[in-house]
Design a protein around this motif. Structure first.
Motif, PDB file in Angstrom:
ATOM      1  N   SER A  50       0.845  -1.196   0.000  1.00  0.00           N
ATOM      2  CA  SER A  50       0.000   0.000   0.000  1.00  0.00           C
ATOM      3  C   SER A  50       0.883   1.250   0.000  1.00  0.00           C
ATOM      4  CB  SER A  50      -0.898   0.001   1.234  1.00  0.00           C
ATOM      5  OG  SER A  50      -0.101   0.180   2.407  1.00  0.00           O
ATOM      6  N   LEU A  51       0.278   2.425   0.128  1.00  0.00           N
ATOM      7  CA  LEU A  51       1.068   3.650   0.227  1.00  0.00           C
ATOM      8  C   LEU A  51       1.928   3.637   1.485  1.00  0.00           C
ATOM      9  CD1 LEU A  51      -1.363   6.457  -0.986  1.00  0.00           C
ATOM     10  CD2 LEU A  51       0.635   5.537  -2.166  1.00  0.00           C
ATOM     11  N   THR A  52       1.407   3.102   2.582  1.00  0.00           N
ATOM     12  CA  THR A  52       2.219   2.975   3.793  1.00  0.00           C
ATOM     13  C   THR A  52       3.425   2.084   3.529  1.00  0.00           C
ATOM     14  OG1 THR A  52       0.268   3.258   5.194  1.00  0.00           O
ATOM     15  CG2 THR A  52       2.202   2.270   6.220  1.00  0.00           C
ATOM     16  N   GLY A  53       3.266   1.095   2.664  1.00  0.00           N
ATOM     17  CA  GLY A  53       4.351   0.219   2.273  1.00  0.00           C
ATOM     18  C   GLY A  53       5.141   0.733   1.087  1.00  0.00           C
ATOM     19  N   GLU A  54       4.924   1.995   0.701  1.00  0.00           N
ATOM     20  CA  GLU A  54       5.620   2.622  -0.422  1.00  0.00           C
ATOM     21  C   GLU A  54       5.499   1.786  -1.692  1.00  0.00           C
ATOM     22  OE1 GLU A  54       9.475   4.662   1.010  1.00  0.00           O
ATOM     23  OE2 GLU A  54       8.966   3.303   2.674  1.00  0.00           O
ATOM     24  N   GLY A  55       4.293   1.228  -1.874  1.00  0.00           N
ATOM     25  CA  GLY A  55       4.048   0.362  -3.016  1.00  0.00           C
ATOM     26  C   GLY A  55       4.431   0.949  -4.363  1.00  0.00           C
TER      27      GLY A  55
END
Length: 313
Positions: A50-55
């Motif tokens: 995800s965005l939190t995971g800097e996808g």
């Protein structure tokens, strides 16, 4: 035809996982340790890339390995949801099909960003995905990043599409639950991706939260979600009051950077982020340190060692 069924129900506290880096390379060892800790802490699900995971910064090989690690370590006990959304329908479909092949339980698909599609375009985008993949889809509505919000009539139309099982709202307007509930089918999931309003969302009838803060306090965040789901709002509110200073500190700057900084203090995970993101400033670092101090579990100023969790302690 009814809604698709799949092995593991999505709900409760779902961690939007960070992706550890070391010297700008994907750090699979730290990711495995972090996921093991999350699972031992009782988290209800894992969201990866995800965005939190800097996808958006991940190379395809890195995405594949991150998904593989989640699927392998989850051992089919909690759902693994993969963020596959882009601003391009073809690329989103390719990433969704790949996630399905790798064993994911659901796809987390943002409303297309940057291109600012019309409501009709958004509907066609999700129709194409649902028609060409068997992976259940959770829509992520985050107008602060996409510059496009879903109209109520669009939500109603999307909920009719077989294969779409829920929607995650990134906003602060909890009243949207009551608005949407009138035209959503039974069993359709309502989620938030906003930590600060997670309790209010759950109390209003939401089914879970895709949480960035759960990277840091998974057990406590899960306890809050489950207390609210059981109707013990007093207990849930007590936990939420403890967590709000942490939520506020993490929201001072971009969340991947603030989450990783907190984890570098608490769990020996590198604070490294990829450009255009940069590490947090001095004032934010101090605020995060103050916010995590009440949750320290040992006398060293850190949570229990990640290596201890790898031994199952």
């Amino acid at each position: 035809m009814g809604r698709p069924t799949f092995r593991r129900r999505v709900g409760g506290a779902i961690t939007a996982l960070v992706t550890p880096f070391r010297d700008d390379a994907f750090d699979g060892v730290d990711m495995m340790a972090h996921i093991e800790w999350q699972l031992l802490s009782g988290i209800d699900g894992l969201l990866v890339c995800s965005l939190t995971g800097e996808g958006p910064t991940l190379a395809e090989a890195e995405r594949v390995r991150a998904i593989e690690i989640c699927v392998e370590l989850s051992e089919h006990k909690v759902p693994v949801i993969v963020a596959t959304g882009t601003n391009d329908t073809k690329t989103t479909l390719e990433q969704t099909i790949r996630a399905q092949r790798l064993g994911a339980d659901a796809a987390f698909v943002t409303v297309p960003y940057y291109s600012k599609p019309t409501q009709k375009g958004i509907i066609h985008h999700f129709e194409q995905l649902a028609a060409k993949t068997e992976l259940p889809i959770i829509i992520h509505d985050q107008p602060s990043r996409t510059a496009v919000d879903l109209a109520p009539t669009t939500v109603a139309r999307l909920a009719e599409i077989r294969g779409i099982i829920g929607i995650a709202d990134d906003g602060c307007d909890i009243s949207r639950i009551d608005l949407w509930r009138h035209f959503l089918p039974e069993g359709f999931g309502l989620f938030t991706s906003n930590d600060a309003n997670a309790l209010g969302f759950a109390a209003a009838g939401g089914h879970g939260c895709f949480s960035s803060a759960a990277n840091i306090v998974p057990r406590l965040f899960r306890s809050m979600q489950h207390a609210a789901a059981c109707g013990n709002i007093s207990a849930a509110r007590s936990i939420d009051e403890r967590l709000q200073p942490l939520f506020n500190a993490l929201a001072r700057e971009n969340e991947p950077a603030t989450i990783k900084h907190a984890l570098s203090l608490a769990r020996d995970i590198e604070a490294e982020v990829r450009l255009p993101l940069v590490g947090v400033g001095t004032e934010t670092a101090a605020a995060i340190q103050a916010a995590i101090t009440p949750f320290q579990l040992d006398g060293t100023g850190r949570f229990a060692s990640r290596h201890a969790y790898r031994r199952g302690l």
